[in-house]
Scaffold this motif. Structure first.
Motif, PDB file in Angstrom:
ATOM      1  N   GLU A   1     -62.165 -34.258  97.820  1.00  0.00           N
ATOM      2  CA  GLU A   1     -61.427 -35.474  97.252  1.00  0.00           C
ATOM      3  C   GLU A   1     -61.159 -35.764  95.615  1.00  0.00           C
ATOM      4  OE1 GLU A   1     -60.341 -39.150  99.715  1.00  0.00           O
ATOM      5  OE2 GLU A   1     -62.413 -38.791 100.527  1.00  0.00           O
ATOM      6  N   ILE A   2     -60.549 -35.692  95.232  1.00  0.00           N
ATOM      7  CA  ILE A   2     -60.077 -36.341  93.742  1.00  0.00           C
ATOM      8  C   ILE A   2     -61.061 -37.413  93.538  1.00  0.00           C
ATOM      9  CG2 ILE A   2     -58.671 -36.465  91.837  1.00  0.00           C
ATOM     10  CD1 ILE A   2     -57.459 -34.065  93.389  1.00  0.00           C
ATOM     11  N   ILE A   3     -62.167 -37.744  92.348  1.00  0.00           N
ATOM     12  CA  ILE A   3     -62.302 -38.553  92.112  1.00  0.00           C
ATOM     13  C   ILE A   3     -62.584 -38.975  90.503  1.00  0.00           C
ATOM     14  CG2 ILE A   3     -64.581 -39.859  91.351  1.00  0.00           C
ATOM     15  CD1 ILE A   3     -65.967 -38.363  93.927  1.00  0.00           C
ATOM     16  N   TYR A   4     -61.791 -40.296  90.372  1.00  0.00           N
ATOM     17  CA  TYR A   4     -61.284 -40.530  88.704  1.00  0.00           C
ATOM     18  C   TYR A   4     -62.132 -40.970  88.335  1.00  0.00           C
ATOM     19  CZ  TYR A   4     -56.145 -38.965  90.751  1.00  0.00           C
ATOM     20  OH  TYR A   4     -55.513 -39.004  91.105  1.00  0.00           O
ATOM     21  N   ALA A   5     -62.634 -40.376  87.484  1.00  0.00           N
ATOM     22  CA  ALA A   5     -63.667 -41.330  86.334  1.00  0.00           C
ATOM     23  C   ALA A   5     -63.444 -43.183  86.029  1.00  0.00           C
ATOM     24  CB  ALA A   5     -63.167 -40.602  84.767  1.00  0.00           C
ATOM     25  N   GLY A   6     -64.497 -42.972  86.093  1.00  0.00           N
ATOM     26  CA  GLY A   6     -64.644 -44.614  85.618  1.00  0.00           C
ATOM     27  C   GLY A   6     -65.226 -44.986  86.923  1.00  0.00           C
ATOM     28  N   GLY A   7     -65.366 -44.428  87.861  1.00  0.00           N
ATOM     29  CA  GLY A   7     -65.845 -45.337  88.994  1.00  0.00           C
ATOM     30  C   GLY A   7     -67.681 -44.578  88.855  1.00  0.00           C
ATOM     31  N   LYS A   8     -68.813 -45.683  89.376  1.00  0.00           N
ATOM     32  CA  LYS A   8     -69.958 -45.383  89.361  1.00  0.00           C
ATOM     33  C   LYS A   8     -70.091 -45.009  90.944  1.00  0.00           C
ATOM     34  CE  LYS A   8     -73.251 -48.917  88.152  1.00  0.00           C
ATOM     35  NZ  LYS A   8     -73.423 -50.295  88.038  1.00  0.00           N
ATOM     36  N   GLN A   9     -71.161 -43.842  91.515  1.00  0.00           N
ATOM     37  CA  GLN A   9     -71.357 -43.139  92.071  1.00  0.00           C
ATOM     38  C   GLN A   9     -73.108 -44.493  93.110  1.00  0.00           C
ATOM     39  OE1 GLN A   9     -70.924 -42.098  94.715  1.00  0.00           O
ATOM     40  NE2 GLN A   9     -73.524 -40.536  95.705  1.00  0.00           N
ATOM     41  N   THR A  10     -72.497 -44.727  93.852  1.00  0.00           N
ATOM     42  CA  THR A  10     -73.455 -45.881  94.567  1.00  0.00           C
ATOM     43  C   THR A  10     -74.640 -45.214  95.485  1.00  0.00           C
ATOM     44  OG1 THR A  10     -72.189 -46.693  95.909  1.00  0.00           O
ATOM     45  CG2 THR A  10     -71.904 -47.584  93.947  1.00  0.00           C
ATOM     46  N   ALA A  11     -74.575 -43.812  96.501  1.00  0.00           N
ATOM     47  CA  ALA A  11     -75.699 -43.297  97.319  1.00  0.00           C
ATOM     48  C   ALA A  11     -75.477 -42.083  96.972  1.00  0.00           C
ATOM     49  CB  ALA A  11     -74.327 -43.656  98.669  1.00  0.00           C
ATOM     50  N   GLY A  12     -76.737 -42.083  96.645  1.00  0.00           N
ATOM     51  CA  GLY A  12     -77.359 -40.772  96.354  1.00  0.00           C
ATOM     52  C   GLY A  12     -76.625 -40.133  94.980  1.00  0.00           C
ATOM     53  N   THR A  13     -77.176 -38.550  95.400  1.00  0.00           N
ATOM     54  CA  THR A  13     -76.489 -37.848  94.440  1.00  0.00           C
ATOM     55  C   THR A  13     -75.033 -36.821  94.948  1.00  0.00           C
ATOM     56  OG1 THR A  13     -78.240 -37.345  94.098  1.00  0.00           O
ATOM     57  CG2 THR A  13     -77.406 -35.987  92.792  1.00  0.00           C
ATOM     58  N   ILE A  14     -74.533 -36.522  93.967  1.00  0.00           N
ATOM     59  CA  ILE A  14     -73.272 -35.756  94.375  1.00  0.00           C
ATOM     60  C   ILE A  14     -72.725 -34.133  93.554  1.00  0.00           C
ATOM     61  CG2 ILE A  14     -72.265 -37.520  95.496  1.00  0.00           C
ATOM     62  CD1 ILE A  14     -70.747 -37.982  93.454  1.00  0.00           C
ATOM     63  N   GLU A  15     -72.404 -33.696  93.550  1.00  0.00           N
ATOM     64  CA  GLU A  15     -71.287 -32.293  92.753  1.00  0.00           C
ATOM     65  C   GLU A  15     -70.377 -32.706  92.850  1.00  0.00           C
ATOM     66  OE1 GLU A  15     -75.412 -29.155  93.761  1.00  0.00           O
ATOM     67  OE2 GLU A  15     -73.568 -28.613  93.438  1.00  0.00           O
ATOM     68  N   LEU A  16     -69.985 -33.443  91.727  1.00  0.00           N
ATOM     69  CA  LEU A  16     -68.711 -33.115  91.193  1.00  0.00           C
ATOM     70  C   LEU A  16     -68.213 -31.288  90.693  1.00  0.00           C
ATOM     71  CD1 LEU A  16     -66.731 -35.142  91.526  1.00  0.00           C
ATOM     72  CD2 LEU A  16     -67.177 -36.140  89.483  1.00  0.00           C
ATOM     73  N   LEU A  17     -66.423 -30.756  90.666  1.00  0.00           N
ATOM     74  CA  LEU A  17     -65.923 -30.258  90.087  1.00  0.00           C
ATOM     75  C   LEU A  17     -65.195 -30.163  89.184  1.00  0.00           C
ATOM     76  CD1 LEU A  17     -66.013 -26.548  89.046  1.00  0.00           C
ATOM     77  CD2 LEU A  17     -63.570 -26.718  91.100  1.00  0.00           C
ATOM     78  N   THR A  18     -65.497 -30.435  87.738  1.00  0.00           N
ATOM     79  CA  THR A  18     -64.780 -31.113  86.961  1.00  0.00           C
ATOM     80  C   THR A  18     -62.988 -30.380  87.334  1.00  0.00           C
ATOM     81  OG1 THR A  18     -66.550 -30.840  85.438  1.00  0.00           O
ATOM     82  CG2 THR A  18     -65.073 -32.188  84.557  1.00  0.00           C
ATOM     83  N   ILE A  19     -62.268 -30.891  87.115  1.00  0.00           N
ATOM     84  CA  ILE A  19     -60.471 -30.393  86.659  1.00  0.00           C
ATOM     85  C   ILE A  19     -59.960 -30.831  85.611  1.00  0.00           C
ATOM     86  CG2 ILE A  19     -60.331 -29.920  89.168  1.00  0.00           C
ATOM     87  CD1 ILE A  19     -59.125 -32.779  88.856  1.00  0.00           C
ATOM     88  N   LYS A  20     -60.978 -32.246  84.626  1.00  0.00           N
ATOM     89  CA  LYS A  20     -59.987 -31.822  83.751  1.00  0.00           C
ATOM     90  C   LYS A  20     -60.930 -32.581  82.698  1.00  0.00           C
ATOM     91  CE  LYS A  20     -55.462 -33.343  84.658  1.00  0.00           C
ATOM     92  NZ  LYS A  20     -54.846 -34.882  85.438  1.00  0.00           N
ATOM     93  N   GLU A  21     -60.966 -32.186  80.868  1.00  0.00           N
ATOM     94  CA  GLU A  21     -61.487 -33.280  80.644  1.00  0.00           C
ATOM     95  C   GLU A  21     -62.293 -34.433  80.405  1.00  0.00           C
ATOM     96  OE1 GLU A  21     -61.143 -30.976  76.269  1.00  0.00           O
ATOM     97  OE2 GLU A  21     -60.415 -29.672  77.503  1.00  0.00           O
ATOM     98  N   VAL A  22     -63.019 -34.823  79.747  1.00  0.00           N
ATOM     99  CA  VAL A  22     -63.184 -36.273  79.593  1.00  0.00           C
ATOM    100  C   VAL A  22     -61.946 -36.775  78.940  1.00  0.00           C
ATOM    101  CG1 VAL A  22     -64.432 -38.326  78.744  1.00  0.00           C
ATOM    102  CG2 VAL A  22     -65.425 -36.471  79.196  1.00  0.00           C
ATOM    103  N   ALA A  23     -60.853 -36.520  77.579  1.00  0.00           N
ATOM    104  CA  ALA A  23     -60.044 -36.872  77.159  1.00  0.00           C
ATOM    105  C   ALA A  23     -59.034 -36.432  77.527  1.00  0.00           C
ATOM    106  CB  ALA A  23     -60.359 -36.052  75.061  1.00  0.00           C
ATOM    107  N   GLN A  24     -59.062 -36.122  78.594  1.00  0.00           N
ATOM    108  CA  GLN A  24     -57.059 -35.947  79.549  1.00  0.00           C
ATOM    109  C   GLN A  24     -57.853 -36.350  80.781  1.00  0.00           C
ATOM    110  OE1 GLN A  24     -54.951 -34.289  78.326  1.00  0.00           O
ATOM    111  NE2 GLN A  24     -56.296 -34.744  76.713  1.00  0.00           N
ATOM    112  N   SER A  25     -58.961 -37.141  81.134  1.00  0.00           N
ATOM    113  CA  SER A  25     -59.058 -37.444  82.209  1.00  0.00           C
ATOM    114  C   SER A  25     -58.127 -38.950  82.488  1.00  0.00           C
ATOM    115  CB  SER A  25     -60.211 -38.357  82.489  1.00  0.00           C
ATOM    116  OG  SER A  25     -61.277 -36.710  82.597  1.00  0.00           O
ATOM    117  N   TYR A  26     -57.664 -39.611  83.528  1.00  0.00           N
ATOM    118  CA  TYR A  26     -56.914 -39.632  84.103  1.00  0.00           C
ATOM    119  C   TYR A  26     -57.210 -41.426  83.281  1.00  0.00           C
ATOM    120  CZ  TYR A  26     -54.802 -43.954  86.948  1.00  0.00           C
ATOM    121  OH  TYR A  26     -54.081 -45.230  87.664  1.00  0.00           O
TER     122      TYR A  26
END
Lengths: 54, 793
Positions: free
Chosen positions: B371-396
């Motif tokens: 699933e796509i995760i949008y920037a700005g959220g805070k992970q609350t359960a353990g460690t995850i790995e995320l494949l970036t699809i957009k730069e920080v400046a281009q994020s939603y």
């Protein structure tokens, strides 16, 4: 009455001294934090127990 | 109940009640190992005065900071951006420590060198909650300093904003200008007295000395102190707009040059004292009005929410990387409680994202791999790995933000400028008529009469009454928990005709929920068992359930928390489970609103329904403002709360649900096009764009440490109920300014009476100027405070 001129210069010089004092204190940041300095002065530097034992 | 209260033991370090476990150490008790460790560390270094200065000064250490959290500080590039100065041994760095709040903090932080010899000096900037640290980098690294601060309970907050630009310093120029003006004014006044008292005939030489000294003293006022007025007038003229400062500059110059001419031609003493005095008083007004709140920031954008660096996985190695360097295709390692900085696809682990920064809603959302995760959220359960699809400046989120920032807000023009324009026209007309009259009668009087009128024409009284009233009202507001960005915001506030509220986090509080149980009745022992079960979880709904059921700690066997599903465990031989509908009943999640289902021994008993908990004063506030303002509530949530909101806000108000940030923005834009003046009250980043677009954006802050989006004002959540009175006081502002302006016109008429005859003596000017200024200051101060008292502010 020439003495008045002398007094005038003296009085302005004293006032100017205070003006520079004021500018210096602002430049020094004394008005930026009005909480810490009055608190800081109250903290004692207690002699350490370890060093007094030695 | 009374005995229960007595039994409650609070933690010696943080003051929180020791609910779950009490850890005794020496004769003190602690709520958790973290708090005990801080105490031990301080005890070991003889810094326990920390606990004597204030009771329970610490911050709860229940949630431990991840071990490698500050690993990114070892990256030379990031380190370079953060430090201010470095030589062969010393490094200077500045940290923002949100927890600084009392004298104990000050004591402990400034004695940091006792804990680690590598620290040379720590200076606390209390109002800004910052520390300047000088440390010996041969003994301790930057990361070491950050970890040292964290170990004593003061975790530095390092955000992306610090990487981008240096913090703006408070401008001090105006204070210097004020000091110089005050100095010159006082001395000029002193030396003008002999002239007024008529001593000049006795000593001609002395008179010259006084006059020339006055001229010299007036120069710094003209060239240095009056600069803010020149700048403002010049900027407004460049935009082909006549603001109040233009006639003021004209009057200042005319006064000065007429005085110079008088002194040089030996025809009089000039009006240097009035000239310096008016600049001095107007500067005081400006300084009062421009008061800044150092601990608050009105300019926050997403960068102050984002971390400075994240861990990037490359060839199985963890590399801390600064945010701007993240490229699409990088794999990010997001740890527990870290913010997701860029949009990405979840590749490993289970994401349980808390979007409260963005939406104000604190209940986390479950995301599965892919699933796509949008920037700005805070992970609350353990460690995850995320494949970036957009730069920080281009994020939603960032794109939304930048889109809003591209259109600079065109704020209204203060009515003071318009008023001053009429005033100026009238005075110019009088000047021309007078000039024509004297041209016919006695042409030698044209010069003194016209210059005197122009001196009087200075709308300085208007400026004074405006700045002083604004300054007083800003102070009354801040005393009551509303902090405005600037004085113009008062006028914006007075003109509002529609108020738009965000729901979650603004009208409701995220820290409490209203809980209702529906289903088969549960016995008391069941309720106690459920509370004990919920005790093992940090999920917001578990916390809310404990608040509802009370604290209980029965032993739970085989406790399991299934992320995104629920809790289960055995208590005295009975299996209890709490969780989502699908987890408990096996059916799909269909329910509206937030529910937690209960099962006892695999039998579904019923569910707890969670309603939003409206802030206590909301109901009364909405009822009070309903008659005078149009109301709208815009919510990102579903419409489960519609009946409740309709009851509170009235049938006529606009209620919109399922609104995305752009929808909120569009609503504001549409209403603005209709000619409405909107006030937006919101809290999260999702309201940020709407806050900027509205005529007046107010951000709600739960406490002084919480981060608020960019806005025109920050309102303490506890003061939300005073909003209607704030609006009334803002309207009163205009009346006070007008009243003092009318009074100043009376002074002006007296002055003009002398001026048109061509004999405005310096003495009359010297009496009129300060007396009008001081009476205006007294009137504005008294009237604003009286009005505030009437409103019980």
């Amino acid at each position: 009455m020439a003495v008045i001129i002398l007094l005038l210069i003296a009085s302005i010089a004293v006032a100017a001294l205070f003006l520079f004092g004021f500018i210096w204190s602002v430049k020094n940041g004394q008005y930026e934090d009005e909480y810490s300095p009055p608190m800081r002065i109250l903290f004692d530097d207690k002699p350490s127990k370890k060093s007094s034992e030695q | 109940m009374a005995t229960k209260l007595q039994e409650q033991i609070s933690c010696y370090h943080c003051g929180e009640t020791c609910a779950e476990t009490i850890i005794p150490f020496e004769d003190k008790s602690f709520c958790c190992e973290g708090c005990k460790m801080v105490y031990q560390l301080l005890n070991q270094h003889e810094l326990c005065e920390y606990y004597d200065l204030n009771k329970n000064p610490g911050l709860s250490q229940r949630i431990q900071v991840r071990k490698d959290k500050f690993a990114f500080l070892e990256d030379p590039g990031i380190e370079q951006q953060l430090i201010h100065f470095k030589d062969s041994t010393n490094t200077h760095v500045n940290f923002y420590l949100p927890h600084i709040h009392c004298s104990s903090c000050l004591y402990l932080l400034e004695n940091l060198h006792k804990i680690h010899t590598g620290v040379i000096k720590v200076t606390v900037q209390f109002t800004r909650k910052e520390v300047d640290v000088i440390f010996d980098h041969t003994k301790i690294s930057l990361r070491g300093v950050a970890e040292l601060l964290t170990s004593i309970g003061y975790e530095p907050y390092i955000s992306l904003q610090q990487l981008n630009k240096a913090k703006p310093r408070i401008p001090r120029t105006m204070i210097y200008q004020l000091g110089v003006a005050g100095f010159c004014f006082a001395n000029i006044m002193l030396m003008s007295f002999p002239e007024y008292l008529g001593l000049e005939h006795a000593e001609k030489n002395l008179q010259y000395a006084f006059r020339y000294l006055n001229l010299i003293l007036a120069l710094p006022v003209l060239l240095f102190s009056a600069q803010p007025f020149y700048n403002s007038a010049w900027i407004s003229l460049k935009h082909r707009f006549l603001n109040i400062d233009a006639p003021i500059v004209l009057a200042i110059w005319v006064t000065f040059f007429r005085s110079v001419v008088e002194v040089l031609t030996d025809t009089g003493g000039g009006y240097f004292d009035s000239f310096a005095g008016i600049v001095f008083f107007m500067l005081i007004g400006r300084v009062l009005q421009d008061k800044t709140y150092q601990s608050l920031s009105f300019e926050r954008d997403y960068t102050s929410y984002f971390p400075i660096a994240v861990t990037v996985l490359k060839n199985d190695k963890e590399i801390p990387t600064a945010l701007p360097q993240i490229k699409p295709g990088d794999t990010l390692l997001i740890h527990q409680d870290e913010l997701i900085p860029a949009d990405g696809i979840l590749t490993r682990g289970r994401a349980y994202i808390d979007y409260s920064f963005v939406t104000g809603e604190s209940i986390p959302v479950l995301k599965e791999v892919g699933e796509i995760i949008y920037a700005g959220g805070k992970q609350t359960a353990g460690t995850i790995e995320l494949l970036t699809i957009k730069e920080v400046a281009q994020s939603y989120l960032t794109r939304l933000w930048n889109q809003a920032e591209k259109q600079p807000e065109e704020k209204g023009v203060s009515f003071v400028h318009l008023l001053s324009r009429y005033f100026t026209y009238i005075v110019f007309t009088i000047a021309i008529v007078t000039a024509l009259y004297w041209w016919a009668q006695d042409s030698s009087k044209i010069w003194p009469a016209v210059t005197a009128i122009l001196i009087i024409a200075c709308p300085c009284a208007l400026l004074l009454s405006n700045t002083f009233t604004n300054g007083t009202i800003l102070r009354i507001f801040s005393r009551n928990g509303l902090y405005l960005r600037n004085a113009q915001a008062i006028e914006e506030m007075a003109a509002i005709d529609q108020i738009v509220f965000d729901k979650t986090g603004t009208l409701t509080t995220t820290t409490r929920h209203a809980v209702e149980y529906e289903g088969d009745p549960l016995s008391d022992s069941d309720l106690i068992a459920l509370a004990s079960l919920a005790n093992g979880s940090r999920h917001p709904l578990s916390r809310a359930l404990i608040q509802h059921l009370g604290q209980h700690r029965k032993p739970v066997d085989q406790f399991r928390e299934r992320i995104g599903k629920g809790l289960e465990g055995w208590i005295y031989g009975t299996r209890y489970a709490l969780g989502s509908q699908s987890f408990i009943t096996g059916m799909k999640n269909l329910s509206s609103g937030t529910r937690v289902y209960v099962s006892v021994d695999n039998q579904v008993k019923g569910y707890f329904q969670f309603h939003n908990f409206y802030r206590e004063e909301v109901n009364a506030l909405l009822a009070r403002i309903r008659p005078d303002y149009e109301l709208a509530v815009i919510s990102g949530d579903n419409d489960a709360e519609r009946p409740e909101l309709e009851r509170m806000a009235g049938k006529k108000s606009i209620l919109l649900f399922n609104q995305q940030p752009q929808d909120k923005l569009r609503y504001i834009e549409i209403e603005k096009e209709k000619g409405k003046k909107l006030m937006m009250v919101g809290d999260g980043l999702n309201d940020a764009i709407a806050l900027q677009e509205s005529n007046m954006g107010i951000a709600i802050a739960e406490n002084s440490n919480s981060f608020t989006p960019a806005s025109d004002g920050i309102l303490n959540a506890a003061s939300l109920g005073k909003l209607d009175r704030f609006l009334q006081l803002a309207k009163g502002n205009r009346q006070v300014v007008m009243a003092s302006f009318v009074m100043s016109i009376i002074y002006n008429i007296i002055g003009l009476y002398f001026a048109v005859q061509g004999d405005l003596s310096p003495l009359i000017a010297a009496i009129l100027m300060p007396s009008s200024s001081i009476s205006i200051i007294l009137l504005t101060y008294g009237a604003s405070n009286l009005y505030a008292r009437k409103l019980k502010l």
